[in-house]
Design a protein around this motif. Structure first.
Motif, short mmCIF file in Angstrom:
data_model
loop_
_atom_site.label_atom_id
_atom_site.label_comp_id
_atom_site.label_asym_id
_atom_site.label_seq_id
_atom_site.Cartn_x
_atom_site.Cartn_y
_atom_site.Cartn_z
N CYS A 84 -22.36 20.68 -17.44
CA CYS A 84 -22.37 19.45 -17.38
C CYS A 84 -20.31 19.15 -17.66
N VAL A 85 -20.00 17.83 -16.74
CA VAL A 85 -18.23 17.41 -17.26
C VAL A 85 -18.56 15.82 -17.40
N LEU A 86 -18.24 15.13 -18.50
CA LEU A 86 -17.92 14.02 -18.78
C LEU A 86 -17.10 13.28 -18.77
N SER A 87 -16.31 12.65 -18.03
CA SER A 87 -14.65 12.54 -17.80
C SER A 87 -14.70 10.43 -18.40
N LEU A 88 -13.70 10.21 -19.18
CA LEU A 88 -13.26 9.16 -18.25
C LEU A 88 -11.98 8.49 -17.79
N VAL A 89 -12.14 7.83 -15.73
CA VAL A 89 -10.99 7.60 -15.23
C VAL A 89 -10.03 6.69 -15.73
N ASP A 90 -8.33 7.15 -15.78
CA ASP A 90 -7.51 6.40 -15.57
C ASP A 90 -7.62 5.28 -14.16
N GLN A 91 -7.47 3.93 -14.71
CA GLN A 91 -7.53 3.30 -13.40
C GLN A 91 -6.63 2.58 -13.45
N SER A 92 -5.50 3.05 -13.73
CA SER A 92 -4.61 2.84 -13.26
C SER A 92 -3.21 3.84 -12.11
N THR A 93 -3.70 5.71 -12.01
CA THR A 93 -4.06 6.76 -11.15
C THR A 93 -5.31 7.06 -10.21
N GLY A 94 -6.85 6.53 -10.95
CA GLY A 94 -7.94 7.17 -10.16
C GLY A 94 -8.05 8.45 -10.94
N LEU A 95 -7.60 9.26 -12.03
CA LEU A 95 -7.41 10.59 -12.58
C LEU A 95 -8.38 10.83 -13.11
N ALA A 96 -9.74 11.50 -12.80
CA ALA A 96 -10.19 11.81 -14.54
C ALA A 96 -9.99 12.20 -15.40
N SER A 97 -10.76 12.25 -16.52
CA SER A 97 -9.91 13.11 -17.87
C SER A 97 -10.67 13.29 -18.73
N SER A 98 -11.07 14.57 -19.04
CA SER A 98 -12.39 15.23 -19.13
C SER A 98 -12.48 14.73 -21.02
N LEU A 99 -13.67 13.84 -20.85
CA LEU A 99 -13.81 13.80 -22.36
C LEU A 99 -14.72 14.95 -23.32
N HIS A 100 -15.72 15.32 -21.87
CA HIS A 100 -16.61 16.46 -22.53
C HIS A 100 -17.14 17.40 -21.92
N LYS A 101 -17.51 18.92 -21.81
CA LYS A 101 -17.32 19.71 -21.26
C LYS A 101 -18.97 20.37 -21.60
N ARG A 135 -8.89 -1.09 -17.43
CA ARG A 135 -7.76 -2.36 -16.90
C ARG A 135 -9.33 -3.14 -16.36
N ASP A 136 -8.48 -4.84 -17.14
CA ASP A 136 -8.95 -5.52 -16.44
C ASP A 136 -10.02 -5.68 -16.92
N ASP A 137 -10.55 -5.50 -17.90
CA ASP A 137 -12.08 -5.72 -18.46
C ASP A 137 -12.77 -4.64 -17.79
N ASN A 138 -12.43 -3.52 -17.56
CA ASN A 138 -13.38 -2.57 -16.74
C ASN A 138 -13.29 -1.36 -16.56
N MET A 139 -13.92 -0.61 -16.27
CA MET A 139 -13.95 1.20 -16.96
C MET A 139 -15.31 1.43 -15.37
N GLU A 140 -14.94 3.19 -16.00
CA GLU A 140 -15.09 3.69 -15.41
C GLU A 140 -15.52 4.91 -15.82
N ILE A 141 -16.96 5.76 -15.90
CA ILE A 141 -17.52 7.01 -16.25
C ILE A 141 -17.98 7.98 -15.04
N GLU A 142 -17.30 9.64 -15.47
CA GLU A 142 -17.67 9.73 -14.11
C GLU A 142 -18.20 11.28 -14.46
N CYS A 143 -19.58 11.97 -14.16
CA CYS A 143 -20.41 12.75 -14.13
C CYS A 143 -20.11 13.89 -12.97
N VAL A 144 -20.26 15.01 -13.13
CA VAL A 144 -20.66 15.96 -12.58
C VAL A 144 -21.15 16.89 -13.40
N VAL A 145 -22.47 17.58 -12.55
CA VAL A 145 -23.65 18.03 -13.09
C VAL A 145 -23.89 19.31 -11.95
N THR A 146 -23.85 20.28 -12.14
CA THR A 146 -23.62 22.12 -11.54
C THR A 146 -25.14 22.46 -12.16
#
Length: 354
Positions: A84-101, A135-146
């Motif tokens: 798995c890869v756990l990431s936080l999503v940059d709210q200004s660009t929409g790009l995910a940045s890996s927090l853990h793999k 951003r605006d008190d909102n956040m996104e966590i993305e998880c990719v499971v293989t």
């Protein structure tokens, strides 16, 4: 016969799925307490249920100044080979940045291995709140499971084989001799001229190397004279130098062919062509008879052809000595090289005792 070589292949088979956990009003979730979490909705990958855990106040007292994120296997009693890869999503660009793999491993719902990571996926709350992940008190966590499935193994097949052509450098060198292209030395052998290449001659013969590149070389000479060799013998010598083989001698039979090989042996000895010398010895050893053995023995002794000399002595031992002694070759040998006859007698005496 070439060894049989077969091949089979193993290809990993996997299924990948991703889930985005959107958390609105982040600040409203703070303060729920250390070790308390918000769980995402369950999502399925390859028939197994998973969820994301978000700890606003940290997973433990030691991490109370951080936020923590985990993946959890939900399917009861499941054992799943996955990464798995756990990431936080940059709210200004929409790009995910890996927090853990997590690299591929077994997830077991019945113990702590159902979580990833195993040692905490943390980011300082102060750093997080000042980043573009919030951003605006909102956040996104993305998880990719293989999920890794059973590997696919192919049927056994013959290993692909590419046939390599036979070496062709000999053919090219032979054409180089015939074409005379780039020739830089010329020999005159009893009125007949031969063009050749110094570097090829020097590479194949130490004698030619000394004559063409040594300190005694005739730098000003345009033509090198050779008077004590027949043109057809020198031509055969050149052919062997360039192609490592004898020229076609189908037109020569019996005594003529034998005489040609004798002259070529003399040339090989003169120019230190050891392989050619052995080739000539081999041919002459197969042509030994009562009439020629003495002449061949004298030739072998004169040019230090030990293998050919031994072959002649063996032949004499198994022949009628009176027949050999009555030949002209034996009479000539007796006059020119009587020491060889001593070798004959010693050989016969040794063999008679064995």
């Amino acid at each position: 016969m070439a060894a049989t070589r077969t091949v089979s292949t193993c290809i990993p088979v996997k299924t990948q799925g991703s889930h985005v956990f959107r958390i609105f009003g982040y600040s409203q979730h703070k303060g729920i307490g250390v070790g308390k979490f918000i769980r995402s909705g369950a999502f399925s990958v390859e028939g197994h249920d998973w969820a994301i855990r978000f700890y606003p106040d940290g997973f433990s007292q030691a991490s109370s100044h951080c936020i923590s994120v985990y993946l959890e296997l939900l399917s009861k009693d499941a054992k799943v080979h996955a990464s798995c890869v756990l990431s936080l999503v940059d709210q200004s660009t929409g790009l995910a940045s890996s927090l853990h793999k997590t690299d591929p491993r077994m997830f077991n719902e019945n113990d702590m291995s159902k979580f990833a990571p195993q040692e905490g996926s943390l980011i300082s709350r102060h750093v997080f709140e000042a980043s573009a992940y919030l951003r605006d008190d909102n956040m996104e966590i993305e998880c990719v499971v293989t999920v890794m499935k059973d590997a696919r193994v192919s049927e056994t097949k013959p290993c692909p084989r590419i046939e390599v052509p036979q070496p062709d450098i000999i053919a090219h060198l032979g054409k180089l001799l015939e074409a005379k292209e780039g020739a830089d030395v010329t020999f005159s052998v009893r009125g007949e001229t031969f063009a050749a290449h110094k570097i090829v001659l020097a590479m194949r013969s130490l004698v030619f190397r000394a004559e063409l590149y040594g300190p005694m070389r005739e730098t000003a000479a345009e033509l090198i004279q050779i008077e004590d060799m027949q043109p057809h013998v020198f031509r055969a010598l050149l052919h062997f130098i360039y192609t490592d083989s004898l020229p076609d001698m189908d037109g020569l039979e019996g005594d003529d062919h034998r005489e040609m090989i004798r002259h070529l042996l003399v040339a090989a000895d003169r120019y230190a062509m050891d392989r050619l010398k052995v080739v000539c010895q081999s041919i002459l050893s197969e042509k030994i008879d009562v009439q020629t053995v003495a002449t061949t023995l004298g030739l072998a002794d004169q040019h230090n052809c030990h293998m050919l000399k031994d072959a002649c002595l063996e032949f004499i031992n198994w022949s009628t000595m009176d027949d050999v002694a009555s030949t002209q070759g034996f009479l000539d040998l007796k006059k020119s090289c009587p020491s060889v006859l001593v070798d004959v007698l010693l050989k016969m005496r040794t063999l008679s005792k064995s």
